[in-house]
Scaffold this motif. Structure first.
Motif, PDB file in Angstrom:
ATOM      1  N   ILE A 133       8.378  71.148  67.929  1.00  0.00           N
ATOM      2  CA  ILE A 133       7.544  70.960  66.757  1.00  0.00           C
ATOM      3  C   ILE A 133       7.164  72.359  66.320  1.00  0.00           C
ATOM      4  CG2 ILE A 133       5.419  69.982  65.853  1.00  0.00           C
ATOM      5  CD1 ILE A 133       5.583  67.897  68.132  1.00  0.00           C
ATOM      6  N   VAL A 134       7.510  72.716  65.071  1.00  0.00           N
ATOM      7  CA  VAL A 134       7.376  74.076  64.590  1.00  0.00           C
ATOM      8  C   VAL A 134       6.336  74.128  63.482  1.00  0.00           C
ATOM      9  CG1 VAL A 134       8.647  76.036  63.667  1.00  0.00           C
ATOM     10  CG2 VAL A 134       9.815  74.391  65.098  1.00  0.00           C
ATOM     11  N   GLU A 135       5.490  75.147  63.519  1.00  0.00           N
ATOM     12  CA  GLU A 135       4.437  75.315  62.520  1.00  0.00           C
ATOM     13  C   GLU A 135       4.911  76.266  61.430  1.00  0.00           C
ATOM     14  OE1 GLU A 135       0.654  77.871  63.010  1.00  0.00           O
ATOM     15  OE2 GLU A 135       0.073  75.825  63.576  1.00  0.00           O
ATOM     16  N   GLY A 136       4.714  75.868  60.182  1.00  0.00           N
ATOM     17  CA  GLY A 136       5.046  76.742  59.061  1.00  0.00           C
ATOM     18  C   GLY A 136       5.742  76.005  57.941  1.00  0.00           C
ATOM     19  N   ASP A 137       6.218  76.794  56.960  1.00  0.00           N
ATOM     20  CA  ASP A 137       6.955  76.253  55.831  1.00  0.00           C
ATOM     21  C   ASP A 137       8.247  75.621  56.352  1.00  0.00           C
ATOM     22  OD1 ASP A 137       7.641  75.929  52.991  1.00  0.00           O
ATOM     23  OD2 ASP A 137       9.193  77.405  53.471  1.00  0.00           O
ATOM     24  N   ALA A 138       8.472  74.371  56.005  1.00  0.00           N
ATOM     25  CA  ALA A 138       9.586  73.614  56.581  1.00  0.00           C
ATOM     26  C   ALA A 138      10.929  74.305  56.400  1.00  0.00           C
ATOM     27  CB  ALA A 138       9.623  72.212  55.974  1.00  0.00           C
ATOM     28  N   GLY A 139      11.253  74.728  55.216  1.00  0.00           N
ATOM     29  CA  GLY A 139      12.548  75.347  54.963  1.00  0.00           C
ATOM     30  C   GLY A 139      12.759  76.606  55.772  1.00  0.00           C
ATOM     31  N   LYS A 140      11.742  77.439  55.827  1.00  0.00           N
ATOM     32  CA  LYS A 140      11.860  78.709  56.540  1.00  0.00           C
ATOM     33  C   LYS A 140      11.993  78.514  58.046  1.00  0.00           C
ATOM     34  CE  LYS A 140       9.149  81.338  53.212  1.00  0.00           C
ATOM     35  NZ  LYS A 140       7.919  82.122  53.033  1.00  0.00           N
ATOM     36  N   VAL A 141      11.112  77.717  58.626  1.00  0.00           N
ATOM     37  CA  VAL A 141      11.120  77.599  60.085  1.00  0.00           C
ATOM     38  C   VAL A 141      12.295  76.781  60.600  1.00  0.00           C
ATOM     39  CG1 VAL A 141       8.656  78.021  60.341  1.00  0.00           C
ATOM     40  CG2 VAL A 141       9.464  75.677  60.096  1.00  0.00           C
ATOM     41  N   ILE A 142      12.774  75.823  59.829  1.00  0.00           N
ATOM     42  CA  ILE A 142      13.942  75.062  60.254  1.00  0.00           C
ATOM     43  C   ILE A 142      15.176  75.957  60.235  1.00  0.00           C
ATOM     44  CG2 ILE A 142      15.495  73.162  59.620  1.00  0.00           C
ATOM     45  CD1 ILE A 142      12.906  71.619  58.789  1.00  0.00           C
ATOM     46  N   CYS A 143      15.307  76.790  59.207  1.00  0.00           N
ATOM     47  CA  CYS A 143      16.432  77.738  59.179  1.00  0.00           C
ATOM     48  C   CYS A 143      16.337  78.726  60.335  1.00  0.00           C
ATOM     49  CB  CYS A 143      16.453  78.491  57.849  1.00  0.00           C
ATOM     50  SG  CYS A 143      16.962  77.467  56.462  1.00  0.00           S
ATOM     51  N   LYS A 144      15.144  79.192  60.646  1.00  0.00           N
ATOM     52  CA  LYS A 144      14.960  80.110  61.762  1.00  0.00           C
ATOM     53  C   LYS A 144      15.343  79.432  63.077  1.00  0.00           C
ATOM     54  CE  LYS A 144      13.405  83.933  63.592  1.00  0.00           C
ATOM     55  NZ  LYS A 144      14.088  85.200  63.426  1.00  0.00           N
ATOM     56  N   GLU A 145      14.935  78.185  63.272  1.00  0.00           N
ATOM     57  CA  GLU A 145      15.294  77.447  64.479  1.00  0.00           C
ATOM     58  C   GLU A 145      16.800  77.226  64.572  1.00  0.00           C
ATOM     59  OE1 GLU A 145      13.429  76.326  67.183  1.00  0.00           O
ATOM     60  OE2 GLU A 145      12.004  77.713  66.277  1.00  0.00           O
ATOM     61  N   ALA A 146      17.441  76.966  63.437  1.00  0.00           N
ATOM     62  CA  ALA A 146      18.892  76.762  63.454  1.00  0.00           C
ATOM     63  C   ALA A 146      19.613  78.042  63.865  1.00  0.00           C
ATOM     64  CB  ALA A 146      19.377  76.302  62.086  1.00  0.00           C
ATOM     65  N   GLU A 147      19.082  79.193  63.463  1.00  0.00           N
ATOM     66  CA  GLU A 147      19.689  80.464  63.851  1.00  0.00           C
ATOM     67  C   GLU A 147      19.572  80.711  65.345  1.00  0.00           C
ATOM     68  OE1 GLU A 147      17.768  83.470  61.566  1.00  0.00           O
ATOM     69  OE2 GLU A 147      18.708  82.850  59.692  1.00  0.00           O
ATOM     70  N   THR A 148      18.493  80.238  65.943  1.00  0.00           N
ATOM     71  CA  THR A 148      18.221  80.514  67.362  1.00  0.00           C
ATOM     72  C   THR A 148      18.168  79.230  68.165  1.00  0.00           C
ATOM     73  OG1 THR A 148      15.845  80.427  66.980  1.00  0.00           O
ATOM     74  CG2 THR A 148      16.910  82.582  66.803  1.00  0.00           C
ATOM     75  N   CYS A 149      19.073  78.295  67.902  1.00  0.00           N
ATOM     76  CA  CYS A 149      18.977  76.963  68.507  1.00  0.00           C
ATOM     77  C   CYS A 149      19.481  76.883  69.930  1.00  0.00           C
ATOM     78  CB  CYS A 149      19.697  75.931  67.649  1.00  0.00           C
ATOM     79  SG  CYS A 149      21.477  76.037  67.784  1.00  0.00           S
ATOM     80  N   VAL A 150      19.742  77.984  70.575  1.00  0.00           N
ATOM     81  CA  VAL A 150      20.213  77.922  71.946  1.00  0.00           C
ATOM     82  C   VAL A 150      18.992  77.947  72.862  1.00  0.00           C
ATOM     83  CG1 VAL A 150      21.777  78.925  73.641  1.00  0.00           C
ATOM     84  CG2 VAL A 150      22.237  79.182  71.211  1.00  0.00           C
ATOM     85  N   TRP A 151      18.195  76.874  72.809  1.00  0.00           N
ATOM     86  CA  TRP A 151      17.012  76.747  73.646  1.00  0.00           C
ATOM     87  C   TRP A 151      17.428  76.113  74.941  1.00  0.00           C
ATOM     88  CZ3 TRP A 151      15.162  72.554  69.956  1.00  0.00           C
ATOM     89  CH2 TRP A 151      14.989  73.053  68.675  1.00  0.00           C
ATOM     90  N   GLU A 152      16.625  76.303  75.916  1.00  0.00           N
ATOM     91  CA  GLU A 152      16.801  75.593  77.170  1.00  0.00           C
ATOM     92  C   GLU A 152      15.646  74.616  77.302  1.00  0.00           C
ATOM     93  OE1 GLU A 152      19.396  75.675  79.185  1.00  0.00           O
ATOM     94  OE2 GLU A 152      20.321  77.075  77.795  1.00  0.00           O
ATOM     95  N   PRO A 153      15.846  73.465  77.946  1.00  0.00           N
ATOM     96  CA  PRO A 153      14.791  72.467  78.060  1.00  0.00           C
ATOM     97  C   PRO A 153      13.525  73.004  78.693  1.00  0.00           C
ATOM     98  CG  PRO A 153      16.879  71.546  78.744  1.00  0.00           C
ATOM     99  CD  PRO A 153      17.106  73.008  78.499  1.00  0.00           C
ATOM    100  N   GLY A 154      13.587  74.066  79.461  1.00  0.00           N
ATOM    101  CA  GLY A 154      12.391  74.612  80.105  1.00  0.00           C
ATOM    102  C   GLY A 154      11.653  75.643  79.263  1.00  0.00           C
TER     103      GLY A 154
END
Length: 135
Positions: free
Chosen positions: A111-132
């Motif tokens: 769950i990301v805080e901020g402007d939807a378009g900006k933060v979703i694009c940022k998450e897509a760029e760095t989507c290699v998260w680990e479950p931990g």
């Protein structure tokens, strides 16, 4: 549309998924190419609306395959709003169970805080998260 600057910070919160999803070993895909064996990272922006659910259903049915990781991202205006946070966590848990039962894919969520378009694009760029990953 304005992009998020590299040095700009934003807040996010990892969603801890319940034990409703069974733990399964990594799939054995020896016959597949290296890309399929490794799996892909698929990002889906979600909210509480019907269009979001339709996009999720389509992606799980037509796009996801074994060994992929599904990243669910929900943008909110404030992480401090507990009502929205709890409702979103419930939605994400339900979607994670559905993704596993339909396509047997691993799901991680934020769950990301901020402007939807900006933060979703940022998450897509760095989507290699680990479950931990922790906020």
């Amino acid at each position: 549309m304005e992009t998020v600057m590299e040095d700009e910070e934003y807040n996010w919160s990892e969603v801890k998924l319940h034990s409703l999803i069974p733990v399964v070993p990594e799939p054995e895909l020896d016959r597949e190419t290296g890309e399929r064996r490794r799996g892909r990272d698929i990002v889906i922006a979600i909210d509480h609306g019907p269009n979001s659910k339709h996009a999720f259903d389509w992606a799980v049915t037509h796009l996801c395959r074994l060994a992929d990781t599904l990243h669910l991202v929900h943008a909110v205006s404030s992480l401090k709003n507990e009502i929205v946070y709890e409702a979103t966590q419930g939605l994400i848990e339900k979607l994670a169970v559905e993704a596993f039962s339909v396509a047997m894919v691993k799901t991680v969520a934020r769950i990301v805080e901020g402007d939807a378009g900006k933060v979703i694009c940022k998450e897509a760029e760095t989507c290699v998260w680990e479950p931990g990953d922790v906020a």
